[in-house]
Design a protein around this motif. Structure first.
Motif, PDB file in Angstrom:
ATOM      1  N   THR A  58      31.300  35.047 110.149  1.00  0.00           N
ATOM      2  CA  THR A  58      32.340  36.079 110.159  1.00  0.00           C
ATOM      3  C   THR A  58      33.537  35.723 109.277  1.00  0.00           C
ATOM      4  O   THR A  58      34.482  36.509 109.184  1.00  0.00           O
ATOM      5  CB  THR A  58      32.814  36.366 111.596  1.00  0.00           C
ATOM      6  N   VAL A  61      35.677  38.085 106.808  1.00  0.00           N
ATOM      7  CA  VAL A  61      36.699  39.025 107.262  1.00  0.00           C
ATOM      8  C   VAL A  61      38.070  38.611 106.724  1.00  0.00           C
ATOM      9  O   VAL A  61      38.939  39.466 106.518  1.00  0.00           O
ATOM     10  CB  VAL A  61      36.684  39.159 108.808  1.00  0.00           C
ATOM     11  N   GLN A  64      37.994  40.173 103.339  1.00  0.00           N
ATOM     12  CA  GLN A  64      37.978  41.621 103.518  1.00  0.00           C
ATOM     13  C   GLN A  64      39.348  42.142 103.931  1.00  0.00           C
ATOM     14  O   GLN A  64      39.760  43.232 103.517  1.00  0.00           O
ATOM     15  CB  GLN A  64      36.937  42.022 104.560  1.00  0.00           C
ATOM     16  N   GLU A  65      40.063  41.377 104.722  1.00  0.00           N
ATOM     17  CA  GLU A  65      41.389  41.809 105.190  1.00  0.00           C
ATOM     18  C   GLU A  65      42.322  42.085 104.015  1.00  0.00           C
ATOM     19  O   GLU A  65      43.145  42.990 104.073  1.00  0.00           O
ATOM     20  CB  GLU A  65      41.968  40.732 106.123  1.00  0.00           C
ATOM     21  N   HIS A  86      39.973  48.721 115.674  1.00  0.00           N
ATOM     22  CA  HIS A  86      38.794  48.271 114.920  1.00  0.00           C
ATOM     23  C   HIS A  86      37.549  48.705 115.669  1.00  0.00           C
ATOM     24  O   HIS A  86      37.358  48.348 116.827  1.00  0.00           O
ATOM     25  CB  HIS A  86      38.843  46.753 114.744  1.00  0.00           C
ATOM     26  N   GLN A  89      32.080  46.148 112.799  1.00  0.00           N
ATOM     27  CA  GLN A  89      32.101  45.185 111.693  1.00  0.00           C
ATOM     28  C   GLN A  89      30.690  44.665 111.491  1.00  0.00           C
ATOM     29  O   GLN A  89      30.005  44.338 112.462  1.00  0.00           O
ATOM     30  CB  GLN A  89      33.026  44.007 112.040  1.00  0.00           C
ATOM     31  N   THR A 122      35.189  54.417 107.391  1.00  0.00           N
ATOM     32  CA  THR A 122      34.283  53.307 107.132  1.00  0.00           C
ATOM     33  C   THR A 122      34.445  52.869 105.690  1.00  0.00           C
ATOM     34  O   THR A 122      34.497  53.704 104.778  1.00  0.00           O
ATOM     35  CB  THR A 122      32.817  53.702 107.416  1.00  0.00           C
ATOM     36  N   SER A 140      33.211  47.802 107.515  1.00  0.00           N
ATOM     37  CA  SER A 140      34.143  47.916 108.629  1.00  0.00           C
ATOM     38  C   SER A 140      34.416  49.376 108.927  1.00  0.00           C
ATOM     39  O   SER A 140      34.565  50.182 108.011  1.00  0.00           O
ATOM     40  CB  SER A 140      35.451  47.213 108.247  1.00  0.00           C
TER      41      SER A 140
END
Length: 148
Positions: A58, A61, A64-65, A86, A89, A122, A140
């Motif tokens: 993970t 993320v 991705q953030e 959220h 994911q 999405t 996400s």
């Protein structure tokens, strides 16, 4: 303000390179209670055939953030972050994220759906390495609560 459904299909600029550091991998592994020695012990990771520590599944993320910040800061999207939950994911890998990687990411909004007063946005974030080779795709779904 309601979600702008016309952001579907919109892509944001690629992020600046993110250097995946050993200590970041270790910190993330501890935060998610990973006990995998490949995320903490360089010798174990190398013995398993990796160049360095292997990030937990993970970990992307974090990268991705950076792309989600772009989406949430876009006034034309109409997303009020105080109303975001959220929803989902998932990750699809070409290869593991390894300490020493330099990763960049590009987010594309793939779907905007309105469900009553609420919306679901999405996005798909393509994460590539310094050679522009795909590493992982992070998908996400954000649920934006509307006015009741």
């Amino acid at each position: 303000m309601s979600i702008n459904t016309e952001i579907q299909g919109k892509s944001y600029p690629q992020t600046a390179p993110y250097a995946v550091g050993r200590e970041k991998v270790r910190e993330f592994a501890r935060a998610v209670f990973s006990t995998n020695p490949l995320s903490d012990n360089v010798e174990a990771a190398r013995a398993a055939g990796h160049a360095d520590l292997v990030a937990p599944p993970t970990f992307p993320v974090v990268i991705q953030e950076l792309t989600l910040q772009q989406l949430l800061a876009d006034p034309s999207a109409g997303i009020d972050f105080t109303r975001v939950v959220h929803g989902n994911q998932q990750f699809t890998y070409t290869r593991s994220v390894i300490a020493g990687d330099e990763l960049r990411a590009t987010l594309t909004v793939t779907s905007v759906k309105t469900l009553g007063a609420h919306s679901m946005v999405t996005s798909e974030t393509q994460i590539v390495d310094a050679d522009d080779l795909h590493v992982v795709t992070a998908i996400s779904t954000l649920v934006v609560r509307g006015d009741e």
